[in-house]
Write an enzyme that holds these catalytic residues in place. Structure first.
Site, PDB file in Angstrom:
ATOM      1  N   ASP A  92       0.695  -1.201   0.071  1.00 45.61           N
ATOM      2  CA  ASP A  92       0.036  -0.127  -0.077  1.00 45.61           C
ATOM      3  C   ASP A  92       0.836   1.328   0.078  1.00 45.61           C
ATOM      4  OD1 ASP A  92      -2.100  -1.774   0.280  1.00 45.61           O
ATOM      5  OD2 ASP A  92      -2.378  -1.319   2.210  1.00 45.61           O
TER       6      ASP A  92
HETATM    7  N1  URA Z   1      -1.280  -5.775   3.702  1.00 44.28           N
HETATM    8  C1  URA Z   1      -1.874  -4.549   3.704  1.00 44.28           C
HETATM    9  O1  URA Z   1      -2.877  -4.205   4.231  1.00 44.28           O
HETATM   10  N2  URA Z   1      -1.116  -3.672   3.214  1.00 44.28           N
HETATM   11  C2  URA Z   1       0.324  -3.896   2.782  1.00 44.28           C
HETATM   12  O2  URA Z   1       0.725  -2.994   2.110  1.00 44.28           O
HETATM   13  C3  URA Z   1       0.873  -5.147   2.659  1.00 44.28           C
HETATM   14  C4  URA Z   1      -0.278  -6.194   3.341  1.00 44.28           C
END
Ligand code: URA
Length: 245
Positions: free
Chosen positions: A108
């Site tokens: 993310d």
């Molecule tokens: N899970 C998430 O919620 N975000 C990420 O970036 C990776 C795994």
């Protein structure tokens, strides 16, 4: 195979940047088929050439593998009209290689940490396939301390909107008892969109910090600051190949 510039050949092998190569060529420290190279932009045939850089044999790789410390606020895409991408953190010569580099799995925008970039589509696919069980570990902090019941539920699987997550491992940070549960590490071998955020939401909690610290056999390199990167070593690539088998 098509010929390529000597400095590109050396930089793709992860041995030295083009600027460093130019300097080494000027001081006679790059041998091409046993003879000191006269120009960094001379053409070489990657299939047949023997290059020695400052006494070290250079092995050409068919694919490129990069370990990046992803900073906060950068998106895991190859191109984005508005946002800075992980590819934008690499120098031009790496952004131009073909086949093009791409992130091996997504993080993310606000997740930091270990990101692999490669142009080996087959290996990337295998490393991300849930059936191969390649573990990815994330350090996390949450708004409300996790209880033992939360940990048990997260580990056995929670509903993240119609999907029950696969079993995983959660370890809480051994902190002062009053704060216990406010952070720890979670290890998954699957990677659904926003998976960890949604898993914590399924426990009526909220992620406040998320950083990936391992991907299979590779750990985040403590010498890399956010935004910095390095090529994977031959040994690390071999370990990834084994993990993806
Ligand atoms: N899970 C998430 O919620 N975000 C990420 O970036 C990776 C795994």
């Amino acid at each position: 195979m098509k010929t390529m510039r000597l400095d590109k050949y050396i930089s793709l092998a992860g041995v030295a940047s083009r600027t460093e190569t130019s300097k080494a060529v000027r001081s006679g420290e790059v041998l091409v088929n046993g003879i000191p190279a006269r120009k960094a932009d001379m053409q070489v045939d990657p299939d047949t050439v023997a290059v020695i850089y400052r006494g070290q044999p250079v092995t050409y790789r068919q694919f490129t593998y990069i370990l990046l410390h992803k900073p906060d606020g950068v998106v895991s895409a190859t191109e984005d009209g508005r946002e800075q991408t992980v590819l934008d953190l690499l120098p031009e010569e790496l952004r131009r290689i073909r086949p093009a580099l791409f992130p091996c799995g997504r993080l993310d925008k606000h997740t930091t940490g270990l990101m692999l970039l490669t142009n080996n589509g087959d290996l990337s696919h295998r490393l991300l396939s849930p059936t191969r069980h390649v573990d990815k570990t994330y350090a996390f902090s949450v708004k409300f301390p996790l209880s033992d019941e939360d940990v048990a539920a997260l580990e056995s699987g929670v509903d993240i909107g119609g999907y029950i997550t696969a079993p995983c491992k959660v370890e809480l940070d051994p902190r002062d008892p009053a704060e216990r549960g406010a952070g720890g590490r979670i290890t998954l071998h699957e990677g659904k969109y926003h998976q960890i955020k949604l898993m914590m939401e399924a426990r009526h909690n909220q992620i406040t910090r998320l950083a990936r610290i391992t991907f299979g056999p590779i750990a985040l390199d403590p010498t890399l600051d956010p935004g910095e990167w390095r090529m994977l070593t031959e040994g690390e690539v071999a370990e990834l190949e084994t993990a993806g088998r």
